[in-house]
Enzyme design. Structure first.
Site, PDB file in Angstrom:
ATOM      1  N   GLY A 155     -28.632 -46.211 -76.214  1.00 35.13           N
ATOM      2  CA  GLY A 155     -27.378 -46.769 -75.680  1.00 35.13           C
ATOM      3  C   GLY A 155     -27.235 -48.256 -75.972  1.00 35.13           C
ATOM      4  O   GLY A 155     -27.988 -48.852 -76.739  1.00 35.13           O
ATOM      5  N   ILE A 157     -27.649 -50.973 -74.040  1.00 33.31           N
ATOM      6  CA  ILE A 157     -28.646 -51.952 -73.591  1.00 33.31           C
ATOM      7  C   ILE A 157     -29.853 -51.932 -74.531  1.00 33.31           C
ATOM      8  O   ILE A 157     -30.370 -52.976 -74.932  1.00 33.31           O
ATOM      9  CB  ILE A 157     -29.040 -51.710 -72.119  1.00 33.31           C
ATOM     10  CG1 ILE A 157     -27.812 -51.893 -71.214  1.00 33.31           C
ATOM     11  CG2 ILE A 157     -30.164 -52.665 -71.695  1.00 33.31           C
ATOM     12  CD1 ILE A 157     -28.033 -51.579 -69.739  1.00 33.31           C
ATOM     13  N   ARG A 177     -32.723 -38.518 -77.247  1.00 39.19           N
ATOM     14  CA  ARG A 177     -32.883 -37.167 -76.702  1.00 39.19           C
ATOM     15  C   ARG A 177     -33.564 -36.188 -77.655  1.00 39.19           C
ATOM     16  O   ARG A 177     -34.379 -35.386 -77.247  1.00 39.19           O
ATOM     17  CB  ARG A 177     -31.480 -36.619 -76.424  1.00 39.19           C
ATOM     18  CG  ARG A 177     -31.173 -36.374 -74.983  1.00 39.19           C
ATOM     19  CD  ARG A 177     -29.825 -35.697 -74.910  1.00 39.19           C
ATOM     20  NE  ARG A 177     -28.776 -36.533 -75.492  1.00 39.19           N
ATOM     21  CZ  ARG A 177     -27.891 -37.204 -74.784  1.00 39.19           C
ATOM     22  NH1 ARG A 177     -27.905 -37.135 -73.490  1.00 39.19           N
ATOM     23  NH2 ARG A 177     -26.969 -37.945 -75.358  1.00 39.19           N
ATOM     24  N   THR A 222     -36.616 -51.214 -67.188  1.00 41.88           N
ATOM     25  CA  THR A 222     -35.501 -51.924 -66.532  1.00 41.88           C
ATOM     26  C   THR A 222     -34.361 -50.956 -66.225  1.00 41.88           C
ATOM     27  O   THR A 222     -33.246 -51.397 -65.957  1.00 41.88           O
ATOM     28  CB  THR A 222     -34.951 -53.060 -67.431  1.00 41.88           C
ATOM     29  OG1 THR A 222     -34.606 -52.499 -68.700  1.00 41.88           O
ATOM     30  CG2 THR A 222     -35.937 -54.185 -67.616  1.00 41.88           C
ATOM     31  N   ARG A 224     -34.332 -47.156 -64.331  1.00 44.22           N
ATOM     32  CA  ARG A 224     -34.498 -46.645 -62.966  1.00 44.22           C
ATOM     33  C   ARG A 224     -35.950 -46.214 -62.796  1.00 44.22           C
ATOM     34  O   ARG A 224     -36.540 -45.619 -63.715  1.00 44.22           O
ATOM     35  CB  ARG A 224     -33.598 -45.433 -62.712  1.00 44.22           C
ATOM     36  CG  ARG A 224     -32.123 -45.746 -62.560  1.00 44.22           C
ATOM     37  CD  ARG A 224     -31.815 -46.523 -61.271  1.00 44.22           C
ATOM     38  NE  ARG A 224     -30.387 -46.751 -61.098  1.00 44.22           N
ATOM     39  CZ  ARG A 224     -29.711 -47.797 -61.565  1.00 44.22           C
ATOM     40  NH1 ARG A 224     -30.332 -48.763 -62.242  1.00 44.22           N
ATOM     41  NH2 ARG A 224     -28.416 -47.906 -61.340  1.00 44.22           N
ATOM     42  N   GLU A 253     -37.433 -47.904 -54.130  1.00 41.36           N
ATOM     43  CA  GLU A 253     -37.099 -49.328 -54.132  1.00 41.36           C
ATOM     44  C   GLU A 253     -36.636 -49.779 -52.764  1.00 41.36           C
ATOM     45  O   GLU A 253     -35.721 -49.145 -52.225  1.00 41.36           O
ATOM     46  CB  GLU A 253     -35.964 -49.594 -55.130  1.00 41.36           C
ATOM     47  CG  GLU A 253     -36.481 -49.800 -56.511  1.00 41.36           C
ATOM     48  CD  GLU A 253     -35.382 -50.142 -57.511  1.00 41.36           C
ATOM     49  OE1 GLU A 253     -34.297 -50.602 -57.093  1.00 41.36           O
ATOM     50  OE2 GLU A 253     -35.620 -49.948 -58.692  1.00 41.36           O
ATOM     51  N   HIS A 272     -35.609 -55.568 -59.199  1.00 40.94           N
ATOM     52  CA  HIS A 272     -34.378 -54.970 -59.746  1.00 40.94           C
ATOM     53  C   HIS A 272     -33.295 -56.043 -59.969  1.00 40.94           C
ATOM     54  O   HIS A 272     -32.246 -56.031 -59.326  1.00 40.94           O
ATOM     55  CB  HIS A 272     -33.856 -53.852 -58.821  1.00 40.94           C
ATOM     56  CG  HIS A 272     -32.959 -52.882 -59.543  1.00 40.94           C
ATOM     57  ND1 HIS A 272     -32.849 -51.562 -59.181  1.00 40.94           N
ATOM     58  CD2 HIS A 272     -32.119 -53.047 -60.602  1.00 40.94           C
ATOM     59  CE1 HIS A 272     -31.982 -50.956 -59.983  1.00 40.94           C
ATOM     60  NE2 HIS A 272     -31.533 -51.839 -60.853  1.00 40.94           N
ATOM     61  N   ILE A 273     -33.602 -56.954 -60.907  1.00 39.34           N
ATOM     62  CA  ILE A 273     -32.716 -58.098 -61.136  1.00 39.34           C
ATOM     63  C   ILE A 273     -32.110 -58.094 -62.545  1.00 39.34           C
ATOM     64  O   ILE A 273     -31.646 -59.123 -63.025  1.00 39.34           O
ATOM     65  CB  ILE A 273     -33.459 -59.440 -60.885  1.00 39.34           C
ATOM     66  CG1 ILE A 273     -34.765 -59.515 -61.696  1.00 39.34           C
ATOM     67  CG2 ILE A 273     -33.736 -59.621 -59.398  1.00 39.34           C
ATOM     68  CD1 ILE A 273     -35.451 -60.880 -61.643  1.00 39.34           C
ATOM     69  N   GLY A 274     -32.110 -56.930 -63.188  1.00 41.80           N
ATOM     70  CA  GLY A 274     -31.592 -56.845 -64.565  1.00 41.80           C
ATOM     71  C   GLY A 274     -30.206 -57.459 -64.723  1.00 41.80           C
ATOM     72  O   GLY A 274     -29.932 -58.160 -65.688  1.00 41.80           O
TER      73      GLY A 274
HETATM   74  C1  GLV Z   1     -28.297 -51.692 -62.262  1.00 39.42           C
HETATM   75  O1  GLV Z   1     -29.395 -51.230 -62.247  1.00 39.42           O
HETATM   76  C2  GLV Z   1     -27.145 -50.960 -62.657  1.00 39.42           C
HETATM   77  O2  GLV Z   1     -27.222 -49.736 -62.905  1.00 39.42           O
HETATM   78  O3  GLV Z   1     -26.081 -51.574 -62.731  1.00 39.42           O
END
Ligand code: GLV
Length: 311
Positions: A155, A157, A177, A222, A224, A253, A272-274
């Site tokens: 994707g 990111i 996949r 980064t 889940r 979390e 969880h600060i992405g």
């Molecule tokens: C953060 O983890 C998001 O999914 O936006």
């Protein structure tokens, strides 16, 4: 005028925009998410819900919100939402797509660099009196030029991480996949996970996947926490099956204070600060507002969630 329940105070002007559009907006106050009861009460007469990734939006919630016409998630991920249940009830779901790609890719590189060059350990040692001299063999890290980076997921990111890693001279490959994940893992020095959490990817990185990795490999997550079997990861770090991990996300979390993830060796953890830049968080709010405003006006959401698997 529609009633909108917003599950937490948000940065930026999203809430103001919803109010300026003439809607009645209730914002759950405080820094913690609404309890289940507060969430159910909040949506009881709501036409729109602006949810966070900490809010479970499932069939029970949708049934307790008879007026609900739209859900906009303040996140790009939507594993907190039962998309099939929303689709069954004809309720559109939106996500904050596109706007957090750069911030998340930046954080991935921060984790990669920090882990590869032992920054957490170096920082602790400098402050705690273990920096005695310049050490020819001290704090040796990993050279990035030529290192093989495997990006799991094809994707936006993942691509943005590849764009950043390329100028460091890293050799980049992707596993999607349809690829042989274990064969790809066996080749990689650094593995960075960028696929969404869903039924297919839950525990994608399990004990067998970890066993396929190189003993000095670095695993970065980064996306889940649920994509990684955390118990297997803890075991692999203790056993030296892999070298290190850098986690922006965990399962659950946050972990409890005595969660064994905190005592796993060579494991860097951040909360969880992405997407945590002021610019990105404001853009995420605008994205959620755009989705709600469109759906409440009877128009398609600009950035809808992916269709549920059965649709
Ligand atoms: C953060 O983890 C998001 O999914 O936006």
């Amino acid at each position: 005028m529609a009633k909108i329940f917003v599950a937490r105070a948000l940065p930026g002007d999203a809430i103001e925009r919803l109010r300026d559009a003439g809607h009645e907006v209730t914002v759950h106050g405080g820094s913690m998410p609404p309890t289940r009861e507060e969430l159910l009460a909040g949506v009881a007469d709501a036409d729109g819900l602006l949810s966070l990734l900490t809010d479970r939006v499932d069939g029970e919630l949708l049934d307790s919100a008879p007026q609900l016409k739209a859900v906009a998630n303040f996140a790009v991920g939507c594993d907190n939402i039962d998309l099939a249940a929303a689709a069954e009830r004809g309720i559109p779901v939106g996500v904050a797509a596109h706007v957090l790609t750069d911030a998340t890719a930046d954080l991935t590189m921060a984790l990669l660099l920090a882990s590869a060059r032992n920054l957490p350990e170096g920082e602790r040692d400098a402050r705690e009196g273990r920096w005695k001299t310049w050490e020819p063999e001290g704090w040796l890290g990993r050279e990035l030029r030529g290192a093989k980076l495997l990006i799991v997921g094809r994707g936006r990111i993942g691509q943005a991480v590849a764009d950043r890693a390329e100028p460091f001279g890293m050799q980049i490959s992707f596993a999607g996949r349809d690829d042989d994940l274990h064969a790809a893992l066996a080749e990689a020095d650094i593995v960075s996970i960028h696929c969404p959490l869903n039924e297919q990817t839950h525990h994608l990185i399990d004990a067998a996947a970890l066993a396929a990795m190189k003993p000095d490999a670095l695993l970065i997550n980064t996306t889940r926490g649920g994509v990684v079997d955390q118990a297997a990861l803890i075991e692999a770090l203790h056993a030296g099956t892999i070298g290190s991990a850098a986690l922006d996300v965990t399962d659950p979390e946050p972990p409890a204070a005595d969660d064994p993830i905190y005592s796993a060796p060579n494991c860097l953890i951040v909360p969880h600060i992405g997407s945590a830049t002021a610019t990105t968080r404001a853009a995420m709010g605008n994205c959620a507002a755009d989705n709600l405003l469109a759906a409440l006006a009877g128009e398609p959401m600009p950035t809808p969630a992916p269709a549920p698997p059965s649709a």
